[in-house]
Design a protein around this motif. Sequence first.
Motif, mmCIF file in Angstrom:
data_model
loop_
_atom_site.group_PDB
_atom_site.id
_atom_site.type_symbol
_atom_site.label_atom_id
_atom_site.label_comp_id
_atom_site.label_asym_id
_atom_site.label_seq_id
_atom_site.Cartn_x
_atom_site.Cartn_y
_atom_site.Cartn_z
ATOM 1 N N TRP A 135 0.818 -1.211 0.000
ATOM 2 C CA TRP A 135 0.000 0.000 0.000
ATOM 3 C C TRP A 135 0.856 1.267 0.000
ATOM 4 O O TRP A 135 0.478 2.276 -0.597
ATOM 5 C CB TRP A 135 -0.938 0.002 1.209
ATOM 6 C CG TRP A 135 -1.994 -1.070 1.151
ATOM 7 C CD1 TRP A 135 -2.017 -2.242 1.849
ATOM 8 C CD2 TRP A 135 -3.158 -1.071 0.312
ATOM 9 N NE1 TRP A 135 -3.119 -2.982 1.525
ATOM 10 C CE2 TRP A 135 -3.854 -2.271 0.573
ATOM 11 C CE3 TRP A 135 -3.670 -0.188 -0.628
ATOM 12 C CZ2 TRP A 135 -5.035 -2.603 -0.066
ATOM 13 C CZ3 TRP A 135 -4.859 -0.509 -1.263
ATOM 14 C CH2 TRP A 135 -5.542 -1.711 -0.994
ATOM 15 N N PHE A 148 -7.593 3.957 -3.922
ATOM 16 C CA PHE A 148 -7.790 3.008 -2.830
ATOM 17 C C PHE A 148 -9.145 2.303 -2.942
ATOM 18 O O PHE A 148 -9.236 1.078 -2.829
ATOM 19 C CB PHE A 148 -7.670 3.741 -1.488
ATOM 20 C CG PHE A 148 -8.062 2.905 -0.306
ATOM 21 C CD1 PHE A 148 -7.216 1.926 0.192
ATOM 22 C CD2 PHE A 148 -9.300 3.081 0.309
ATOM 23 C CE1 PHE A 148 -7.577 1.151 1.275
ATOM 24 C CE2 PHE A 148 -9.668 2.312 1.386
ATOM 25 C CZ PHE A 148 -8.799 1.335 1.877
ATOM 26 N N TYR A 149 -10.215 3.058 -3.179
ATOM 27 C CA TYR A 149 -11.551 2.462 -3.263
ATOM 28 C C TYR A 149 -11.711 1.607 -4.518
ATOM 29 O O TYR A 149 -12.415 0.591 -4.493
ATOM 30 C CB TYR A 149 -12.622 3.555 -3.214
ATOM 31 C CG TYR A 149 -12.918 4.021 -1.802
ATOM 32 C CD1 TYR A 149 -13.592 3.181 -0.912
ATOM 33 C CD2 TYR A 149 -12.517 5.273 -1.363
ATOM 34 C CE1 TYR A 149 -13.861 3.595 0.380
ATOM 35 C CE2 TYR A 149 -12.780 5.698 -0.076
ATOM 36 C CZ TYR A 149 -13.459 4.847 0.801
ATOM 37 O OH TYR A 149 -13.714 5.256 2.089
ATOM 38 N N ASP A 150 -11.089 1.997 -5.592
ATOM 39 C CA ASP A 150 -11.142 1.167 -6.796
ATOM 40 C C ASP A 150 -10.488 -0.195 -6.549
ATOM 41 O O ASP A 150 -11.033 -1.239 -6.952
ATOM 42 C CB ASP A 150 -10.437 1.869 -7.959
ATOM 43 C CG ASP A 150 -11.251 3.030 -8.509
ATOM 44 O OD1 ASP A 150 -12.468 3.062 -8.239
ATOM 45 O OD2 ASP A 150 -10.665 3.895 -9.186
ATOM 46 N N LYS A 151 -9.331 -0.191 -5.902
ATOM 47 C CA LYS A 151 -8.650 -1.450 -5.600
ATOM 48 C C LYS A 151 -9.433 -2.259 -4.581
ATOM 49 O O LYS A 151 -9.541 -3.500 -4.695
ATOM 50 C CB LYS A 151 -7.236 -1.164 -5.068
ATOM 51 C CG LYS A 151 -6.321 -2.383 -5.032
ATOM 52 C CD LYS A 151 -6.073 -2.915 -6.426
ATOM 53 C CE LYS A 151 -5.093 -4.066 -6.429
ATOM 54 N NZ LYS A 151 -4.853 -4.605 -7.779
ATOM 55 N N LEU A 152 -10.007 -1.584 -3.593
ATOM 56 C CA LEU A 152 -10.799 -2.270 -2.568
ATOM 57 C C LEU A 152 -12.012 -2.959 -3.183
ATOM 58 O O LEU A 152 -12.286 -4.137 -2.906
ATOM 59 C CB LEU A 152 -11.232 -1.260 -1.504
ATOM 60 C CG LEU A 152 -12.023 -1.815 -0.309
ATOM 61 C CD1 LEU A 152 -11.152 -2.737 0.530
ATOM 62 C CD2 LEU A 152 -12.550 -0.671 0.548
ATOM 63 N N ASN A 153 -12.734 -2.261 -4.039
ATOM 64 C CA ASN A 153 -13.906 -2.855 -4.679
ATOM 65 C C ASN A 153 -13.521 -3.989 -5.629
ATOM 66 O O ASN A 153 -14.254 -4.973 -5.762
ATOM 67 C CB ASN A 153 -14.683 -1.782 -5.443
ATOM 68 C CG ASN A 153 -15.326 -0.767 -4.521
ATOM 69 O OD1 ASN A 153 -15.726 -1.102 -3.393
ATOM 70 N ND2 ASN A 153 -15.434 0.473 -4.973
ATOM 71 N N GLU A 154 -12.387 -3.831 -6.281
ATOM 72 C CA GLU A 154 -11.937 -4.889 -7.190
ATOM 73 C C GLU A 154 -11.660 -6.183 -6.443
ATOM 74 O O GLU A 154 -12.041 -7.278 -6.887
ATOM 75 C CB GLU A 154 -10.672 -4.423 -7.919
ATOM 76 C CG GLU A 154 -10.085 -5.469 -8.862
ATOM 77 C CD GLU A 154 -8.767 -5.012 -9.455
ATOM 78 O OE1 GLU A 154 -8.065 -5.863 -10.043
ATOM 79 O OE2 GLU A 154 -8.427 -3.808 -9.327
ATOM 80 N N ASN A 178 -5.352 9.383 -4.395
ATOM 81 C CA ASN A 178 -5.131 8.197 -3.569
ATOM 82 C C ASN A 178 -6.446 7.618 -3.054
ATOM 83 O O ASN A 178 -6.609 6.396 -2.963
ATOM 84 C CB ASN A 178 -4.214 8.537 -2.392
ATOM 85 C CG ASN A 178 -2.762 8.649 -2.826
ATOM 86 O OD1 ASN A 178 -2.358 8.078 -3.840
ATOM 87 N ND2 ASN A 178 -1.971 9.401 -2.068
ATOM 88 N N VAL A 179 -7.394 8.480 -2.704
ATOM 89 C CA VAL A 179 -8.695 8.005 -2.203
ATOM 90 C C VAL A 179 -9.421 7.231 -3.295
ATOM 91 O O VAL A 179 -9.934 6.128 -3.068
ATOM 92 C CB VAL A 179 -9.543 9.187 -1.700
ATOM 93 C CG1 VAL A 179 -10.975 8.743 -1.432
ATOM 94 C CG2 VAL A 179 -8.927 9.780 -0.440
ATOM 95 N N PHE A 180 -9.475 7.791 -4.497
ATOM 96 C CA PHE A 180 -10.150 7.095 -5.589
ATOM 97 C C PHE A 180 -9.440 5.788 -5.932
ATOM 98 O O PHE A 180 -10.089 4.761 -6.189
ATOM 99 C CB PHE A 180 -10.210 7.998 -6.823
ATOM 100 C CG PHE A 180 -11.266 9.064 -6.744
ATOM 101 C CD1 PHE A 180 -12.617 8.729 -6.823
ATOM 102 C CD2 PHE A 180 -10.920 10.394 -6.585
ATOM 103 C CE1 PHE A 180 -13.594 9.704 -6.753
ATOM 104 C CE2 PHE A 180 -11.885 11.376 -6.514
ATOM 105 C CZ PHE A 180 -13.232 11.033 -6.599
ATOM 106 N N ASP A 210 -6.721 13.262 -3.128
ATOM 107 C CA ASP A 210 -7.944 12.873 -3.850
ATOM 108 C C ASP A 210 -7.685 11.674 -4.755
ATOM 109 O O ASP A 210 -8.491 10.745 -4.823
ATOM 110 C CB ASP A 210 -8.464 14.050 -4.676
ATOM 111 C CG ASP A 210 -8.968 15.187 -3.806
ATOM 112 O OD1 ASP A 210 -9.324 14.898 -2.636
ATOM 113 O OD2 ASP A 210 -9.021 16.337 -4.283
#
Length: 549
Positions: free
Chosen positions: A390, A406-412, A402-404, A400
Amino acid sequence: MDSPYPFSTVEPYFIGSCRSRPGPGFEHGDGAVQPVSSGKYVNSPISTTPDSLFGFSTIPFNRQPSSFSTKRVSTPGRNKPAVPGNVMSNCYAGGFDCSRTMTTISVSNGVPQPDHSSLSIYYQNVRGLRTKTTQLKLKLSCCDYDIIVFTETWLKSDICNTELTSDYTVFRCDRNEATSNHSRGGGVLVAVKPTLHCTAVSIVDCNQLEQVAVKILLPHRSLFISAVYIPPGSGVGLYSAHAVTAQYLLDRSSPNDVIVLIGDYNLPHLQWCFEEDINGYLPSNASSEQETNLADPISSCGLVQVNSHVNSNNRLLDLAFTSSPDITEVFQPPLPLLPIDAHHPPFILLVDLQSSVTCHQIFPASNENDMDFRRCNFDSLNVAFSSIDWQHFLNKRSVDANVFLFYDKLNEIIRSNVPRRRRNLSSVSRKPWWTAELRNLRNRLRKARKRFFALRSDVNRDWLRQIESSYNELHTSSYQQYICRLESNLKQNPSMFWRYVKGQRATNLVPINVVYNDSTASTADEPANLFSDFFQSVFCLSVELIMAI
């Protein structure tokens, strides 16, 4: 498990085109005034012509189809007065009177298959709900009507919607000082299935009316429905104000939308005559100011009156106007939801959506798949998260970005390791007093009801009444036993009692709309933006944090 209906309920595909429309709903007799006296209907046999060809004695033979067809056929009725006597006895005493019958049936391998692409609207003047809340809640917990309209609810603001039902989205207008000088009576209610995307419509300059307007979003069109109650002896102003509602909805609708005005108009001397050109009924003796100020403006808006089911005095107090009479049929229910008032027979409007999706697939959220974390492989999920560096993954980027990222990888990762399951709406509304026997009977009831809506034969109607009567008896018994257990175990298990009390004022339904600063969000993304605007408006950095930055 036994079949929910007998094999003999299958009806020939052309029966829908062989039914004829009854005459107009008017006849001589005394008008209805309120309060009404109690009493039962006078049984009066209906005069029918036997169908010598097919053996259906209660279905008048009108014509034989010239060729095999799966298209919907609308058969206009004859312009003649209604049969004297009580129409309700025709429905509840064996002779089912089906008005404006249009049956949509598809054929697969030579077998008739009912088409479910329709929207059902149940209407009834209930003469008060305050003493019927328990009965109503039990009935609506197993109800399959998409929209329910009640007039004369007699509700007050101290009765919340969840005390009436937790299975419908409720819109209501109770009697208040602006609508009437009387504190008792009046009131209207519109209940919509949560699978339908609906929103309230605010009608300007109509605060003096007991009226509710709702917009329902459908895949290829919208349905505007307005319910109204106009007390007996009302002045011209109320009827003129309601006519404004028709024009208001018409101005905000597209040519493909459907508009329905329904309610108790209390015009006992107004007679209606069927006109084949418009496939509906026109007033034949409108003379008073109230009658002309209602009929003329609504007719100029292109709305047609379609209800012909008269009351015990052969008067028509409850009217239904629609902008699409060709796709609307009206008939009386096999069994009412609540006790019937002699002056207000209930009826059902069935609107053909002419769409490939069913009415319970209209709201997209109802068919979405949920994450099933109970069947998730957490070991593989943990390995997937641990394998990511990470610090390196989120290095040298803006906050901003990094936030997008992070959530893209999390949802994937979640989508790859968590299985999906189809959302079951019925489990949300499951009641604590339901038993396995009751749920089994409920499933049979729903199948029988669908069968009746598609093929309204006498056999289907009688079978539906039998199953529904058995279900109501068992449902009431199970609920009473549940209440007895609550009372007997109050000292030993008080939490069970308080769960029941809280459940009377709580609901599991997701809010249909979010409103903030006169902005209404109705899609999946707009509520999040409104919440963001709200939090941004109330968020304030402390002085210490500002100095640290």
